[in-house]
Design an enzyme around this catalytic site. Sequence first.
Site, mmCIF file in Angstrom:
data_model
loop_
_atom_site.group_PDB
_atom_site.id
_atom_site.type_symbol
_atom_site.label_atom_id
_atom_site.label_comp_id
_atom_site.label_asym_id
_atom_site.label_seq_id
_atom_site.Cartn_x
_atom_site.Cartn_y
_atom_site.Cartn_z
ATOM 1 N N THR A 181 -18.061 37.972 -108.080
ATOM 2 C CA THR A 181 -16.944 37.150 -107.609
ATOM 3 C C THR A 181 -16.900 35.912 -108.483
ATOM 4 O OG1 THR A 181 -18.287 35.851 -106.112
ATOM 5 C CG2 THR A 181 -17.362 37.880 -105.234
ATOM 6 N N LYS B 101 -6.368 21.023 -91.431
ATOM 7 C CA LYS B 101 -6.415 20.741 -89.999
ATOM 8 C C LYS B 101 -5.915 19.329 -89.778
ATOM 9 C CE LYS B 101 -8.958 23.133 -86.579
ATOM 10 N NZ LYS B 101 -10.186 23.591 -85.993
ATOM 11 N N TRP C 120 -3.841 23.543 -86.906
ATOM 12 C CA TRP C 120 -3.829 24.136 -88.232
ATOM 13 C C TRP C 120 -2.430 24.108 -88.834
ATOM 14 C CZ3 TRP C 120 -7.140 29.239 -87.737
ATOM 15 C CH2 TRP C 120 -8.486 28.871 -87.642
#
Length: 561
Positions: free
Chosen positions: A189, A443, A448
């Site tokens: 990754t 947030k 959210w």
Amino acid sequence: MRSTMQDFPLTIGSILRHGTTVHPTAEVVTATADGARSRSYAELGARAAQLAGGLRSLGIVGDERVATFQWNNAEHLEVYLAVPAMGAVLHTLNIRLFPDQLVYVANHAEDKVVVVDDSLVGLLAQQLPRMETVTHVLVSGPDAAAADLDALRASGKEVLLYDELLAGQPTDVDWPEVDERDAAAMCYTSGTTGNPKGVAYSHRSAWLHSAAVMSGNVAGIDFTDRILPIVPMFHANAWGLPYAALMSGASLCMPDRWLQAEPVVRFIQSCRPTLSGAVPTVWNDVLQFLDHHPDEHIDSLRLVLCGGSAVPVALQKALEERHGILLRQAWGMTETSPVATVGIPPVGAEGEEHWRYRGNQGRILAGVEARLVDDQGQPLPWDGEAVGEVEVRGPWVTASYYEAEDQEAAAKFDHGWLRTGDVGTIDRLGYITLTDRAKDVIKSGGEWISSVDLENALMAHDDVVEAAVVGIPDEKWQERPLASVVLREGATVTPAELRDFLAQSFAKWQLPDAFSFIEAVPRTSVGKFDKKVIRKWYADGELQVASTLKEGGAAGSGSAR
Ligand code: ADP
């Protein structure tokens, strides 16, 4: 009762044999500076056998790692086939990784041999001395002999020409029997935090995943197709497209290093692919090019798989309505091989509903199981409303990271489920809608705000080419959204106007108060928006930010970058 069926291993060797014998006349076409070169699958099979012989002659045995440092081209495909088929492990190095990370992954995987494109010799040579386990470098491509081989030799490694190594080898080989559960290939990754983590795909996982990619719920590939993987072969195995091509007998159009919009368009016009795959930024560039060149047309593509980051509906609409190019969104990650969901709208979804589905991440594929969990790890309903982290499991989902014992790696797994770090909803038809990556969540006052929704909406504005939204610290609300926007050339839209535009579809508290106009959104090594960089620019005071809340904030917003 046990079944009576043969326990026949699902291996890359079987894909190689099928593709090169049943479909010998299919071809792999590789773009060159002034045209293209072509090789049949029969030749590919012969050269894969020669490569396996050549690697054996260099001492490659067992599951030793052979790395690639290559663009998408015919030679890379040969390595893709030969290395796993001989029982060794293919490690695709991401040529865009930061140097230290590149060295780290080569050492961590203990790569023995690196196959490098002639055009990438200079880039590899700089880091090669630090790649401790590498003994041999093979230089591939039409201009290999003219490459700066001395720069590579300065590392003390043995440097050979790929074609010369192949030349002395038989074109036929008895491929060994390989356990389908053994590693075939590995990919790291890109490691947004800490060191990159390795995923080792098995023969079986690659086989099953590629078969899924071939299926109708993903791309419906058959041997009349011609596939253009623009997504690099070092990025999650080009989404399984190379192996799917060999399995189906579809031909391949390989763009090599010509990935800018204009050469991509020219290559599509000459190679005439029917199917392609690339991250949205590539298609955004192609869209800009086509919009500016009304005489240029692309009419061979029946479908484009698009993913890696959210695919804005505005982009899909523009490509489809103005240029007849159909994008289909897919979602996944290196850890999931990568394809896990694909965005074909449900039967009967029309008009607005159709486009709402086209904008989400898609429907869960057979072979992948998904669930949504809250902060405490409790499952949430599939009602399209409850927001939580998506977890997945299945035969092409990784169960761990390669030789990573640290806590961060362990924390990615939850009793047999992979925590994807992606946050969103699942609806009752099994469609996933992502609102954010866990680390990008904004947030504000305990609520959210979806950066993805804001970005999609901004990119639907006529004057906006690209937009990236990040959370910035706020005394009162903890965090507030900051929108960094790339404007179309000559556009004069103000932050206040953009905010008003967003106000048509968002609640007031969700609207960004702060805007910055930038020249380009920074990209990660695999071409995604790099929000870390924007946060850093902001923290370092490098962004010129216009607040729409202050008097006159809407005016005078210049470009700091
Ligand atoms: P990296 O994590 O290094 O960027 P990956 O390519 O494996 O490498 O990234 C996987 C992540 O990319 C997913 O977890 C998700 O956050 C994002 N992603 C992939 N496809 C989509 C999509 N269609 N929509 C939104 N996000 C996506």
